[in-house]
Write an enzyme that holds these catalytic residues in place. Structure first.
Site, PDB file in Angstrom:
ATOM      1  N   GLY A   1      33.637  -6.361 -78.554  1.00  0.00           N
ATOM      2  CA  GLY A   1      32.776  -6.179 -79.706  1.00  0.00           C
ATOM      3  C   GLY A   1      33.286  -5.064 -80.587  1.00  0.00           C
TER       4      GLY A   1
ATOM      5  CB  THR B   1      28.562  -2.721 -80.476  1.00  0.00           C
ATOM      6  OG1 THR B   1      29.811  -2.880 -79.821  1.00  0.00           O
ATOM      7  CG2 THR B   1      28.676  -3.136 -81.921  1.00  0.00           C
ATOM      8  N   GLY B   2      28.165  -0.088 -78.242  1.00  0.00           N
ATOM      9  CA  GLY B   2      27.585   0.257 -76.949  1.00  0.00           C
ATOM     10  C   GLY B   2      28.309  -0.319 -75.747  1.00  0.00           C
TER      11      GLY B   2
ATOM     12  CG  HIS C   1      28.364   0.295-113.471  1.00  0.00           C
ATOM     13  ND1 HIS C   1      29.646  -0.124-113.698  1.00  0.00           N
ATOM     14  CD2 HIS C   1      28.134   0.058-112.165  1.00  0.00           C
ATOM     15  CE1 HIS C   1      30.164  -0.597-112.594  1.00  0.00           C
ATOM     16  NE2 HIS C   1      29.255  -0.493-111.625  1.00  0.00           N
ATOM     17  CD  GLU C   2      25.226   1.896-110.012  1.00  0.00           C
ATOM     18  OE1 GLU C   2      24.818   0.931-109.327  1.00  0.00           O
ATOM     19  OE2 GLU C   2      26.391   2.324-109.924  1.00  0.00           O
TER      20      GLU C   2
HETATM   21  P1  ADP Z   1      31.779   1.440 -77.970  1.00  0.00           P
HETATM   22  O1  ADP Z   1      32.279   1.800 -76.627  1.00  0.00           O
HETATM   23  O2  ADP Z   1      31.288   0.015 -78.065  1.00  0.00           O
HETATM   24  O3  ADP Z   1      32.697   1.752 -79.087  1.00  0.00           O
HETATM   25  P2  ADP Z   1      29.792   3.365 -77.309  1.00  0.00           P
HETATM   26  O4  ADP Z   1      29.248   2.725 -76.101  1.00  0.00           O
HETATM   27  O5  ADP Z   1      30.703   4.498 -77.089  1.00  0.00           O
HETATM   28  O6  ADP Z   1      30.470   2.296 -78.258  1.00  0.00           O
HETATM   29  O7  ADP Z   1      28.569   3.787 -78.231  1.00  0.00           O
HETATM   30  C1  ADP Z   1      28.551   5.002 -78.900  1.00  0.00           C
HETATM   31  C2  ADP Z   1      27.138   5.526 -78.971  1.00  0.00           C
HETATM   32  O8  ADP Z   1      26.327   4.727 -79.813  1.00  0.00           O
HETATM   33  C3  ADP Z   1      26.458   5.503 -77.631  1.00  0.00           C
HETATM   34  O9  ADP Z   1      26.672   6.675 -76.941  1.00  0.00           O
HETATM   35  C4  ADP Z   1      24.997   5.339 -77.985  1.00  0.00           C
HETATM   36  O10 ADP Z   1      24.387   6.572 -78.161  1.00  0.00           O
HETATM   37  C5  ADP Z   1      25.022   4.608 -79.298  1.00  0.00           C
HETATM   38  N1  ADP Z   1      24.739   3.187 -79.081  1.00  0.00           N
HETATM   39  C6  ADP Z   1      25.556   2.157 -79.345  1.00  0.00           C
HETATM   40  N2  ADP Z   1      24.973   0.975 -79.058  1.00  0.00           N
HETATM   41  C7  ADP Z   1      23.747   1.271 -78.594  1.00  0.00           C
HETATM   42  C8  ADP Z   1      22.649   0.464 -78.124  1.00  0.00           C
HETATM   43  N3  ADP Z   1      22.728  -0.876 -78.073  1.00  0.00           N
HETATM   44  N4  ADP Z   1      21.535   1.096 -77.720  1.00  0.00           N
HETATM   45  C9  ADP Z   1      21.452   2.437 -77.775  1.00  0.00           C
HETATM   46  N5  ADP Z   1      22.442   3.244 -78.195  1.00  0.00           N
HETATM   47  C10 ADP Z   1      23.582   2.679 -78.619  1.00  0.00           C
HETATM   48 ZN    ZN Z   2      29.261  -1.019-109.661  1.00  0.00          ZN
END
Ligand code: ADP
Ligand code: ZN
Ligand code: MG
Length: 616
Positions: free
Chosen positions: A216, A220-221, A438-439
């Site tokens: 992913g 994204t966690g 513009h905006e």
């Molecule tokens: P990745 O490894 O996918 O790049 P991470 O797991 O390191 O991302 O996520 C970075 C931080 O973002 C986590 O420490 C958390 O605090 C926050 N985070 C990302 N996704 C979630 C989620 N689904 N729920 C809660 N916190 C999240």
């Molecule tokens: Zn513009």
């Protein structure tokens, strides 16, 4: 690693030996005697005899070997015990030379003098010399040995790795910390369950996948999920980042892999987590020179290890990557990372849930409308949402409040999207006017077309990102699909800003650079990937290289077609631009009215905008 300037350890060791020996001798011959020798006073023999006669002598030691007699007097007090040690030496000792007086003994007996050793016995040679030297030698030997080991480790032993594999039994994270991502959690729950009751699966004959790959976009966690698995599973959790396998010497990375799996096998059931696996798992090069030997060996070792261990033993391998397409196909075949767990950007509900999870860490002033924030942050990752909450908290502190409120969150969303406000930027009235038209041009074109997202906010307060103003549109609810009309209208909205400039000022500025880029990108995608052009029908002309990292696309067509694509894109954008101009022409009064309003207010909300629009 080889360290330079490694001094010859032997030489320095002998140097220390010498110093230590000197110290021992000094202690023995200089310091020790100072403590052991009492104060002495020489007395002539005849005086000694008189003292005996007067009964002044209390204790006598005849030292025949030194031809002298040592004695204590009654008035100086303290008699010595039978075997005087270093610490109960007498205060003062009298010495007289023995003259071979035959009557001496009788005389002493007569006056009831005590015969007993006076001179403290020196500590034995064993303690003063032999033990310290032995200890010194032992220490030196241990030192050299460890040094030699280190040296050998540095230069010679490629076979051994000093892999820093660490067990994180307690990551302190659970599935409750991961919001949204329900499908990913479900897939991982099965793995956790397997580690808890392997028999349940074995009795049916089901084998769990050996490895699961979390894929992913960044933030994204994925890492968070893996940590949560460790927290839920209550088994040893080996975590290592792919980059830790990258070593200077060929074979070291492979040795680390071997080491890791050896440890994992010993600790089974357990979880091995390899973060950012694309660092070692990149496709191997096919033929040609200049392959990366080290990386290939590491990958080969990983493949071999994954085949080698017994899946039923309960070693589960998790890995995470945001570049799944660059992974070697061998890694993805069944029996290795055969399960792919997508960890996508959160949807509306997911964003709201993530905001709520992170909101627990800060103090908030109710009411807070999380849904509104979630709506305004389409496309944001979990990490970005976490950042938005934190920025809001920082803003609350900056403004001297003890809790953060809705406006902090809204401002923070804009800060993350467009950078912080630059309140003191100096902008001429003329430029301000241009920016305002513009905006409003964007906003008006958007509002006068069907199927475009409602305007949420328009502002001409400059941002640190360089934006002099912007129009924020917020979709209502979640959109999964975009129709051709929607896409086309979006391009028209992008061109709306420039269209207003042309219409009002008769000239154009560089302010539309970003709009142009976005319009082109969308138009291009419509032609090459979405099959929305008249010319090409449903032919894929581009492939996306890196879906999770920006998504750069590369052409997969002949040069001739490429030229045709360009023409198609240009005509599409032109058409949209013409549409935007005509919309603005029809609504010229509104354009003026809204722009003047914006110039006065600097920021107008969606509701204010709509109100003026309805007035007409
Ligand atoms: P990745 O490894 O996918 O790049 P991470 O797991 O390191 O991302 O996520 C970075 C931080 O973002 C986590 O420490 C958390 O605090 C926050 N985070 C990302 N996704 C979630 C989620 N689904 N729920 C809660 N916190 C999240
Ligand atoms: Zn513009
Ligand atoms: Mg990560």
């Amino acid at each position: 690693m080889i360290k330079k300037n490694n001094k010859n350890p032997k030489r320095s060791l002998f140097y220390y030996y010498g110093v230590a020996l000197l110290i021992i001798f000094a202690l023995n011959f200089l310091v020790l005697p100072m403590f052991t020798t009492p104060e002495t006073e020489s007395v002539p023999y005849n005086e000694f005899v008189d003292m005996i006669a007067n009964g002044e002598v209390s204790q006598v030691e005849i030292q025949n070997e030194k031809n002298q007699i040592v004695f204590l007097t009654k008035e100086d007090g303290k008699e010595t015990p039978k075997k005087p040690s270093l610490f109960d030496k007498p205060q003062k000792v009298y010495v007289t030379s023995s003259v071979g007086d035959p009557d001496l003994v009788q005389r002493l007996l007569d006056s009831k003098v005590k015969f007993s050793a006076i001179w403290p016995e020196p500590p034995s040679l064993l303690w003063t010399t032999i033990v310290p030297i032995a200890a010194m030698l032992l220490l030196g030997w241990l030192l050299t040995r460890s040094m030699q080991k280190k040296m050998a480790g540095n230069v010679m032993s490629f076979g051994k790795s000093n892999a820093k594999v660490y067990v994180e039994a307690q990551t302190g994270k659970t599935f409750a910390d991961v919001a949204g991502q329900d499908e990913a959690k479900e897939a991982l729950t099965e793995i956790v369950d397997f580690l808890h009751n392997p028999d349940k699966y074995a009795s049916i004959g089901a084998k769990l996948p050996k490895g699961a790959l979390l894929v992913g976009p960044p933030g994204t966690g994925k890492t968070l999920l893996a940590k949560a698995v460790a927290g839920e599973a209550h088994v040893p959790f080996f975590s290592i980042s792919g980059s830790e396998f990258v070593e200077m010497f060929v074979g070291m990375g492979a040795a680390k892999v071997r080491d890791l799996f050896k440890q994992a096998n010993e600790k089974a059931p357990c979880i091995v987590f390899i973060d950012e696996i694309d660092t070692i798992g990149k496709k191997r090069e096919t033929g040609g020179m200049g392959g990366n030997d080290e990386r290939e060996q590491t990958l080969n070792q990983l493949l071999a290890e994954m085949d080698g261990f017994d899946g039923r033993k309960g070693v589960v391998i998790l890995a995470a990557t945001n570049r799944p397409e660059s992974l070697d196909p061998a890694l993805l075949r069944p029996g290795r990372f055969d399960r792919r767990i997508p960890v996508e950007l959160p949807d509306l509900k997911g964003r709201e849930a993530i905001l709520k999870v992170h909101a627990k860490a800060v103090i908030m002033q109710q009411p807070i409308d999380f849904n509104a924030i979630a709506c305004a942050t389409a496309g944001a990752s979990g990490a970005e949402l976490e950042n938005i909450i934190n920025e809001a908290a920082l803003r609350a502190v900056r403004l001297g409040r003890s809790a953060l409120n809705q406006s902090d969150l809204e401002e923070s969303v804009e800060t993350v999207i467009a950078g912080a406000q630059r309140k003191n930027a100096v902008i001429s009235q003329k430029e301000k006017e241009i920016v305002a038209y513009h905006e409003i041009g964007h906003a008006l074109v958007a509002a006068k077309q069907s199927d475009s997202a409602p305007v949420h906010k328009i502002t001409i307060i400059p941002r640190t990102s360089g934006a002099l103003g912007y129009t924020m549109q917020v979709e209502e609810g979640e959109h999964m699909l975009m129709s051709r009309d929607e896409a086309f209208n979006k391009i028209a909205t992008f061109t709306g800003g420039r269209a207003a400039e042309e219409l009002i000022f008769g000239s154009v500025t560089t302010g539309a650079a970003n709009d142009i880029e976005q319009a082109t990108k969308l138009a291009r995608a419509m032609v090459t990937r979405y099959g929305m052009s008249r010319e090409f029908d449903m032919v894929a002309l581009e492939t996306v290289q890196n879906a999770y990292l920006g998504g750069d696309a590369s052409l997969t067509c002949s040069a001739e077609t490429a030229a045709q694509i360009d023409r198609e894109v240009v005509s599409l954008v032109k058409e949209a631009h013409t549409k935007a101009v005509s919309i603005l022409k029809e609504n010229l009064d509104l354009l003026h009215k809204l722009s003047h309003h914006l110039l006065e207010q600097e920021t107008i909300t969606g509701e204010q905008f709509m109100a003026i629009l309805r007035e007409g």
